[in-house]
Design a protein around this motif. Structure first.
Motif, PDB file in Angstrom:
ATOM      1  N   ASP A 223      25.026  57.331  75.324  1.00  0.00           N
ATOM      2  CA  ASP A 223      23.890  57.806  76.119  1.00  0.00           C
ATOM      3  C   ASP A 223      23.990  57.396  77.588  1.00  0.00           C
ATOM      4  N   GLY A 224      25.215  57.243  78.071  1.00  0.00           N
ATOM      5  CA  GLY A 224      25.431  57.171  79.512  1.00  0.00           C
ATOM      6  C   GLY A 224      24.964  55.896  80.187  1.00  0.00           C
ATOM      7  N   VAL A 225      24.902  55.977  81.517  1.00  0.00           N
ATOM      8  CA  VAL A 225      24.710  54.792  82.349  1.00  0.00           C
ATOM      9  C   VAL A 225      23.385  54.066  82.051  1.00  0.00           C
ATOM     10  N   ARG A 226      22.322  54.824  81.703  1.00  0.00           N
ATOM     11  CA  ARG A 226      21.018  54.170  81.449  1.00  0.00           C
ATOM     12  C   ARG A 226      20.777  53.992  79.951  1.00  0.00           C
ATOM     13  N   SER A 227      21.818  53.682  79.240  1.00  0.00           N
ATOM     14  CA  SER A 227      21.823  53.662  77.773  1.00  0.00           C
ATOM     15  C   SER A 227      20.700  52.835  77.123  1.00  0.00           C
ATOM     16  N   VAL A 228      20.080  53.447  76.130  1.00  0.00           N
ATOM     17  CA  VAL A 228      19.106  52.732  75.287  1.00  0.00           C
ATOM     18  C   VAL A 228      19.866  51.960  74.202  1.00  0.00           C
ATOM     19  N   ALA A 229      20.962  52.552  73.715  1.00  0.00           N
ATOM     20  CA  ALA A 229      21.773  51.872  72.692  1.00  0.00           C
ATOM     21  C   ALA A 229      22.327  50.555  73.240  1.00  0.00           C
ATOM     22  N   ARG A 230      22.661  50.538  74.554  1.00  0.00           N
ATOM     23  CA  ARG A 230      23.173  49.300  75.155  1.00  0.00           C
ATOM     24  C   ARG A 230      22.139  48.182  75.027  1.00  0.00           C
ATOM     25  N   ARG A 231      20.864  48.553  75.208  1.00  0.00           N
ATOM     26  CA  ARG A 231      19.814  47.521  75.114  1.00  0.00           C
ATOM     27  C   ARG A 231      19.848  46.856  73.749  1.00  0.00           C
ATOM     28  N   TYR A 232      20.094  47.672  72.689  1.00  0.00           N
ATOM     29  CA  TYR A 232      20.177  47.106  71.342  1.00  0.00           C
ATOM     30  C   TYR A 232      21.403  46.194  71.230  1.00  0.00           C
ATOM     31  N   VAL A 233      22.525  46.667  71.758  1.00  0.00           N
ATOM     32  CA  VAL A 233      23.779  45.916  71.597  1.00  0.00           C
ATOM     33  C   VAL A 233      23.738  44.581  72.349  1.00  0.00           C
ATOM     34  N   ILE A 234      23.170  44.575  73.556  1.00  0.00           N
ATOM     35  CA  ILE A 234      23.193  43.298  74.305  1.00  0.00           C
ATOM     36  C   ILE A 234      22.026  42.393  73.917  1.00  0.00           C
ATOM     37  N   GLY A 235      20.980  42.965  73.304  1.00  0.00           N
ATOM     38  CA  GLY A 235      19.839  42.146  72.878  1.00  0.00           C
ATOM     39  C   GLY A 235      19.086  41.598  74.081  1.00  0.00           C
ATOM     40  N   ASP A 236      18.382  40.486  73.848  1.00  0.00           N
ATOM     41  CA  ASP A 236      17.587  39.890  74.933  1.00  0.00           C
ATOM     42  C   ASP A 236      18.505  39.093  75.850  1.00  0.00           C
TER      43      ASP A 236
ATOM     44  N   LYS B 102      26.001  47.830  63.225  1.00  0.00           N
ATOM     45  CA  LYS B 102      26.760  49.084  63.125  1.00  0.00           C
ATOM     46  C   LYS B 102      26.335  50.034  64.245  1.00  0.00           C
ATOM     47  N   VAL B 103      26.127  49.463  65.413  1.00  0.00           N
ATOM     48  CA  VAL B 103      25.874  50.260  66.626  1.00  0.00           C
ATOM     49  C   VAL B 103      27.041  49.995  67.566  1.00  0.00           C
ATOM     50  N   VAL B 104      27.705  51.059  68.008  1.00  0.00           N
ATOM     51  CA  VAL B 104      28.906  50.891  68.835  1.00  0.00           C
ATOM     52  C   VAL B 104      28.776  51.770  70.078  1.00  0.00           C
ATOM     53  N   LEU B 105      29.136  51.199  71.220  1.00  0.00           N
ATOM     54  CA  LEU B 105      28.988  51.921  72.492  1.00  0.00           C
ATOM     55  C   LEU B 105      30.303  52.575  72.909  1.00  0.00           C
ATOM     56  N   VAL B 106      30.179  53.765  73.504  1.00  0.00           N
ATOM     57  CA  VAL B 106      31.345  54.427  74.130  1.00  0.00           C
ATOM     58  C   VAL B 106      30.923  54.936  75.512  1.00  0.00           C
ATOM     59  N   GLY B 107      31.890  55.160  76.375  1.00  0.00           N
ATOM     60  CA  GLY B 107      31.638  55.780  77.685  1.00  0.00           C
ATOM     61  C   GLY B 107      30.826  54.892  78.610  1.00  0.00           C
ATOM     62  N   ASP B 108      30.039  55.531  79.480  1.00  0.00           N
ATOM     63  CA  ASP B 108      29.281  54.768  80.481  1.00  0.00           C
ATOM     64  C   ASP B 108      28.298  53.789  79.838  1.00  0.00           C
ATOM     65  N   ALA B 109      27.871  54.052  78.619  1.00  0.00           N
ATOM     66  CA  ALA B 109      26.974  53.104  77.944  1.00  0.00           C
ATOM     67  C   ALA B 109      27.651  51.740  77.872  1.00  0.00           C
TER      68      ALA B 109
ATOM     69  N   VAL C  15      25.602  54.080  64.244  1.00  0.00           N
ATOM     70  CA  VAL C  15      25.102  54.748  65.457  1.00  0.00           C
ATOM     71  C   VAL C  15      26.144  54.591  66.562  1.00  0.00           C
ATOM     72  N   ILE C  16      26.472  55.706  67.201  1.00  0.00           N
ATOM     73  CA  ILE C  16      27.358  55.649  68.365  1.00  0.00           C
ATOM     74  C   ILE C  16      26.497  55.850  69.608  1.00  0.00           C
ATOM     75  N   GLY C  17      26.471  54.856  70.454  1.00  0.00           N
ATOM     76  CA  GLY C  17      25.689  54.925  71.701  1.00  0.00           C
ATOM     77  C   GLY C  17      26.539  55.576  72.773  1.00  0.00           C
TER      78      GLY C  17
END
Ligand SMILES: Cc1cc2nc3c(=O)[nH]c(=O)nc-3n(C[C@H](O)[C@H](O)[C@H](O)COP(=O)(O)OP(=O)(O)OC[C@H]3O[C@@H](n4cnc5c(N)ncnc54)[C@H](O)[C@@H]3O)c2cc1C
Length: 420
Positions: free
Chosen positions: A162-175, A302-309, A158-160
């Motif tokens: 999804d910009g500044v309010r990213s949902v993918a970021r929540r997965y990547v940083i965890g709790d 296997k989730v990777v962030l790009v851009g504002d995310a 998965v490539i996150g």
């Protein structure tokens, strides 16, 4: 359909970086699907400036010509700022000079960029009105995207995007104890003004030749010509730099405001900024958010962030999306490599994670420092000398960066560790 790789990719967010990424993967024969929350019809018609490094990344990805064709520039051209006092008599404080070998830039409307890139994609790989709400891992080891409409989609990677309010970021940083997305105590008022209107009103500073930044205390105004200099794009920034950072503000972050609110906050400015504000009818006010502290990792599983995310930053170096295109360039070089396959994806993503956070987070922090600098002019001769020194070279590290060297070093590590 026969694909070039044994893994599937889902891109969460079809904005500037997500679509750019999709074009590169589709061209490389990788199975890719983009999930975009909007329909693009609500797309904000703001302009975005692409600097030399952003242009190099887009050229490396093979999409620059398509983007240029949708812009209103015939070719990229130097856009070096001139810094001017916001107070009368609007003395020039500093004309930026660069040692960059290819100091060219391109200004383009976001919708025009998106249109250019969409035209390069098979429409069947983009799903609109698909707002991702969460991500998890299924029993078979795939990642599952959950959407607001109740549907799901599985992919190996998965490539996150999804910009500044990213949902993918929540997965990547965890709790984490605190959400790193903060309101920066910075607002930007944006609008467009016909050049002729400003000239007829008697503006003295020439806004048609190069970008101008009017400097002041706690505020600055960026003006740059677009549409063959017939229109001036205006962004008025105001910031309370010493206030503690606040957590994310309630949405929406962009609101229409009255011209009076804006003029009231700028009463102490000189002749030219007042003419600009008089003509900034129907301004919109943007509450600027950024990541503080920056993320130390842009990858989990296997989730990777790009851009504002991954690195939402203040816009003071005009460098946000350029960092996103650098992310996409590096990721594409690594994932499309002939030896990348499903079994070594985690190793390959780890190399992306070695090179991208240090680089993009440096630019993020430099953008914050630059905002403070722009807002620190006390209209004294002493301050002018200080600013000449401190403004000198602010873009050099952003523009003169060897991205190919990062890819070479990542590939070298993969070879030395017998992954490739
Ligand atoms: C005032 C201002 C001026 C700026 N000026 C410049 C500039 O001159 N130069 C520059 O380089 N940068 C500039 N930037 C920053 C630049 O706009 C961003 O860095 C850039 O848009 C980031 O691209 P992106 O693809 O990461 O995110 P975006 O372009 O925001 O795209 C994200 C996409 O994901 C979609 N999405 C969001 N959430 C979900 C979800 N849950 N599920 C599915 N889809 C989702 C969104 O609808 C959107 O289409 C500026 C920013 C501001 C605020």
């Amino acid at each position: 359909m026969l694909y070039s790789k044994d893994f599937t990719v889902a891109i969460c967010g079809g904005g500037l970086c997500g679509l750019t990424c999709a074009v590169a993967f589709a061209r490389a024969g990788i199975s890719v699907t983009v999930f975009e929350a909007s329909t693009f019809s609500q797309e904000a018609g703001a302009g975005v400036g692409l600097g030399p490094n952003a242009i190099r990344a887009l050229k490396g990805l093979g999409i620059f010509d398509a983007v240029l064709a949708q812009s209103d520039q015939r070719r990229p051209a130097p856009r070096l700022f001139s810094f001017v006092s916001g107070k009368n008599p609007h003395d020039c404080i500093f004309d930026y000079e660069t040692n960059c070998e290819d100091p060219v830039a391109l200004a383009i409307y976001r919708p025009a960029f998106l249109e250019a890139v969409l035209a390069l994609l098979d429409p069947s790989i983009i799903m609109f009105r698909k707002r991702c709400t969460s991500l998890n891992v299924s029993e078979n080891g795939k990642h599952v995207l959950h959407f607001a409409d109740g549907t799901t989609h599985e992919a190996d990677l998965v490539i996150g995007a999804d910009g500044v309010r990213s949902v993918a970021r929540r997965y990547v940083i965890g709790d984490v104890p605190r959400n790193p997305l903060v309101y920066t105590n910075t607002v930007a008022y944006r609008g467009l003004i016909p050049t002729q209107d400003l000239q007829e009103a008697g503006i003295q500073t020439d806004l048609t030749k190069r970008p101008i930044c009017f400097l002041g205390l706690g505020k600055h105004i960026i003006c740059f010509p677009i549409k063959g200099a017939t229109v001036i794009n205006i962004v008025v920034f105001m910031a309370e730099h010493d206030e503690p950072l606040q957590s994310e503000l309630p949405y929406p972050w962009v609101k229409p405001v009255s011209q009076d609110e804006l003029k009231d906050s700028c009463k102490d400015w000189g002749h030219d900024p007042m003419i600009i504000l008089d003509h900034l009818t129907n301004p919109s006010k943007w509450s600027i958010h950024a990541l503080d502290p920056p993320l130390q990792s842009y990858v989990r599983d296997k989730v990777v962030l790009v851009g504002d995310a991954s690195h939402a930053m203040l816009p003071h170096l005009g460098a946000g999306v350029g960092q996103g295109f650098e992310d996409v360039f590096v990721l594409v070089q690594l994932l499309t490599h002939p030896q990348t396959q499903k079994s070594n994806l985690c190793d390959v993503l780890a190399r992306y994670n070695d090179v991208r956070p240090p680089r993009a987070n440096d630019v993020l922090q430099a953008s914050t420092r630059t905002g403070r600098l722009y807002d620190s002019f006390r209209s004294s001769a002493q301050d002018k000398a200080r600013l000449q020194k401190e403004l000198s070279g602010i873009w050099e590290a952003v523009w003169n960066y060897d991205l190919d060297a990062d890819v070479v070093s990542a590939l070298e590590i993969l070879r030395r560790s017998n992954v490739f």
